[in-house]
Write an enzyme that holds these catalytic residues in place. Structure first.
Site, PDB file in Angstrom:
ATOM      1  N   LYS A 171      25.691  -1.244   0.806  1.00  0.00           N
ATOM      2  CA  LYS A 171      25.111  -0.966   2.024  1.00  0.00           C
ATOM      3  C   LYS A 171      24.450  -2.077   2.655  1.00  0.00           C
ATOM      4  CE  LYS A 171      21.233   1.944   2.656  1.00  0.00           C
ATOM      5  NZ  LYS A 171      20.697   3.138   2.348  1.00  0.00           N
ATOM      6  N   LYS A 173      22.076  -4.034   5.885  1.00  0.00           N
ATOM      7  CA  LYS A 173      20.911  -3.409   6.943  1.00  0.00           C
ATOM      8  C   LYS A 173      21.641  -4.031   8.310  1.00  0.00           C
ATOM      9  CE  LYS A 173      18.258  -1.627   4.041  1.00  0.00           C
ATOM     10  NZ  LYS A 173      17.529  -0.064   4.259  1.00  0.00           N
ATOM     11  N   ASP A 202      22.789   0.585   7.623  1.00  0.00           N
ATOM     12  CA  ASP A 202      21.285   1.251   7.802  1.00  0.00           C
ATOM     13  C   ASP A 202      20.380   0.565   8.754  1.00  0.00           C
ATOM     14  OD1 ASP A 202      18.706   2.755   7.225  1.00  0.00           O
ATOM     15  OD2 ASP A 202      18.598   2.226   5.083  1.00  0.00           O
ATOM     16  N   ASN A 204      17.537   1.855   9.800  1.00  0.00           N
ATOM     17  CA  ASN A 204      16.047   1.989   9.648  1.00  0.00           C
ATOM     18  C   ASN A 204      15.392   2.386  10.808  1.00  0.00           C
ATOM     19  OD1 ASN A 204      16.728   0.369   7.167  1.00  0.00           O
ATOM     20  ND2 ASN A 204      15.358   1.613   6.645  1.00  0.00           N
ATOM     21  N   GLU A 228      23.047   5.142   8.981  1.00  0.00           N
ATOM     22  CA  GLU A 228      21.953   5.768   8.387  1.00  0.00           C
ATOM     23  C   GLU A 228      20.822   5.358   9.279  1.00  0.00           C
ATOM     24  OE1 GLU A 228      21.345   5.078   4.308  1.00  0.00           O
ATOM     25  OE2 GLU A 228      19.058   4.757   4.397  1.00  0.00           O
ATOM     26  N   GLU A 254      15.296   9.865   4.399  1.00  0.00           N
ATOM     27  CA  GLU A 254      14.397   9.062   3.480  1.00  0.00           C
ATOM     28  C   GLU A 254      12.791   9.144   4.029  1.00  0.00           C
ATOM     29  OE1 GLU A 254      16.080   4.972   3.784  1.00  0.00           O
ATOM     30  OE2 GLU A 254      14.182   4.533   4.428  1.00  0.00           O
ATOM     31  N   HIS A 304      17.499   8.811  -1.566  1.00  0.00           N
ATOM     32  CA  HIS A 304      17.014   7.422  -1.208  1.00  0.00           C
ATOM     33  C   HIS A 304      16.663   6.643  -2.799  1.00  0.00           C
ATOM     34  CE1 HIS A 304      13.346   5.161   0.475  1.00  0.00           C
ATOM     35  NE2 HIS A 304      14.487   4.594   0.960  1.00  0.00           N
ATOM     36  N   GLU A 326      21.650   5.820  -4.435  1.00  0.00           N
ATOM     37  CA  GLU A 326      21.135   4.192  -4.127  1.00  0.00           C
ATOM     38  C   GLU A 326      20.355   3.407  -5.413  1.00  0.00           C
ATOM     39  OE1 GLU A 326      18.397   4.180  -0.698  1.00  0.00           O
ATOM     40  OE2 GLU A 326      18.972   2.180  -0.226  1.00  0.00           O
TER      41      GLU A 326
HETATM   42  C1  0YR Z   1      12.402  -1.562   2.911  1.00  0.00           C
HETATM   43  N1  0YR Z   1      16.944   2.306   1.825  1.00  0.00           N
HETATM   44  C2  0YR Z   1      16.183   1.881   2.738  1.00  0.00           C
HETATM   45  C3  0YR Z   1      13.016  -0.450   2.337  1.00  0.00           C
HETATM   46  C4  0YR Z   1      14.883   1.261   2.068  1.00  0.00           C
HETATM   47  C5  0YR Z   1      14.177   0.204   2.987  1.00  0.00           C
HETATM   48  O1  0YR Z   1      12.006  -0.799   4.246  1.00  0.00           O
HETATM   49  O2  0YR Z   1      11.990   0.450   2.135  1.00  0.00           O
HETATM   50  O3  0YR Z   1      14.989  -0.708   3.535  1.00  0.00           O
HETATM   51  O4  0YR Z   1      14.087   2.128   1.476  1.00  0.00           O
HETATM   52  O5  0YR Z   1      16.105   2.039   3.803  1.00  0.00           O
HETATM   53  O6  0YR Z   1      17.979   3.088   2.223  1.00  0.00           O
HETATM   54 MG    MG Z   2      17.570   3.857   4.492  1.00  0.00          MG
END
Ligand code: 0YR
Ligand code: MG
Length: 370
Positions: A171, A173, A202, A204, A228, A254, A304, A326
């Site tokens: 995965k 970001k 992801d 976030n 995600e 998460e 998560h 994960e």
């Molecule tokens: C850092 N995993 C996440 C970490 C991770 C975050 O902010 O906590 O990237 O938990 O999204 O899927």
């Molecule tokens: Mg995440």
């Protein structure tokens, strides 16, 4: 067996490989405010939640464990996990101020410690107590090679290294201010992966719905397995609209605290991959309810972070909705039996308990209250 004493702790563990960024957060240390629950038979249960090591709120969480829940726990049998969960959750002055948020994180830490005790008392790893089998492999996917602040070349190197190590899924970001950069990075990593490997992205929570609709349409070009947390965590209608509009499945959970929240997302068709987190939900007890609910909707549960959240390895081995977990290995140094991936699969833990036992010296090394 009776609970005699609570021993709170706050671990702040430096992020392996240096501080990272995702679409919404910068993280230099992982936080694990939690508790060791002592009993009159000498067993000690350990539970903790997961934070971005914000000291003031971590202190509040352990204060809640000690002073809000402590008086309700002392003298009780820790194996009565469901009865205790209901007692703690429903206690009128507590439910008035916290059915989610910090108090719920505190509840998660306590509940995990109780399940750790229950499995220790049974002399079994938690996954076996919950009916799981070590013969059914639990696949790992890696997130730790895909941070938003790392270079394109780094992401490609890390993805290749993970494949060489036996992973079949990674995965990365996204959620950069420039979506063009995100798409270029997805393209580069996809090109570096072998046929059949899964690639997830992801955000976030960094996008608004319009950006998610616009950029999300391009993800299918790269066979992205899931998108995600594309938008604000609690937005059921927005995620439902995205789930209908995009060819790429939606993953989230998460940042959801309650069974009720998951019910609403599932009922609205707003989620495909259910990322229930036992340390944000109220521990093992509520996590299992969510996983059953997802199973009833025929939706996969992919918890998560399975490494910092040792208990997730046990839960994911045991629950029929789980086949993938994960991996972010930042807290390895803290545990007696750290979650371990070999050839792309989690190794079934052997020690009795929930996997949360801290190794000798971990508190001395990382507890910021000492
Ligand atoms: C850092 N995993 C996440 C970490 C991770 C975050 O902010 O906590 O990237 O938990 O999204 O899927
Ligand atoms: Mg995440």
């Amino acid at each position: 067996m009776r609970i005699t004493r609570l021993e709170p702790f706050i671990l702040h563990v430096p992020v392996t490989g240096g501080a990272i960024a995702d679409g919404s957060h910068q993280v230099g240390h992982w936080g694990a405010p939690g508790v060791r629950v002592h009993t009159d038979v000498g067993l000690v249960g350990t539970g903790y939640t997961g934070t971005h090591a914000h000291l003031a709120t971590d202190r509040a969480i352990v204060d809640l464990i000690e002073h809000a829940y402590g008086p309700l726990l002392i003298g009780r049998d820790p194996r009565e996990t469901q009865a205790l969960w209901t007692t703690l959750h429903r206690h009128p002055p507590l439910q008035w101020v916290g059915r989610s948020g910090l108090l719920h994180l505190a509840l998660a830490a306590v509940d995990v410690a109780l399940w750790d005790l229950k499995a220790q008392a049974a002399g079994e790893p938690l996954w076996r107590l919950l009916g799981g089998s070590a013969d059914e492999p639990l696949e790992a996917y890696d997130t730790d090679g895909g941070w938003l602040d790392r270079s394109d070349a780094h992401l490609v190197d890390e993805a290749r290294a993970r494949m060489d190590a036996g992973y079949r899924a990674v995965k990365i970001k996204i959620g950069s201010p420039d979506p063009g950069r995100d798409l270029r990075r997805i393209e580069s990593v996809r090109a570096a992966l072998p046929e059949g490997a899964r690639l997830m992205v992801d955000v976030n929570g960094a996008w608004d719905l319009v950006t998610a609709l616009r950029v999300g349409r391009h993800l299918a070009d790269f066979d992205v397995a899931w998108l995600e947390e594309p938008i604000w965590y609690d937005d059921v209608a927005g995620h439902a609209e995205l789930a209908r509009a995009l060819a790429t499945p939606i993953a989230l959970g998460e940042q959801l605290y309650t069974l009720d929240a998951f019910r609403d997302f599932l009922a609205a068709g707003a989620v495909h991959y259910v990322q229930a987190d036992a340390v944000r939900l109220g521990g093992v007890t509520e996590w299992w309810q969510v996983a059953d609910l997802a199973f009833a909707h025929r939706k996969p549960v992919v918890p998560h972070i399975g490494d910092m959240m040792q208990v997730h390895v046990h839960l994911a081995i045991a629950h029929p909705a789980c086949a993938l977990l994960e991996h972010i290995p930042w807290m390895r140094d803290c545990f007696v039996e750290p979650a371990t991936v070999e050839d792309g699969r989690f190794v079934p833990p052997e020690r009795p308990g929930a996997g949360t036992a801290l190794r000798d010296g971990a508190l001395e090394a990382y507890d910021v209250r000492r």
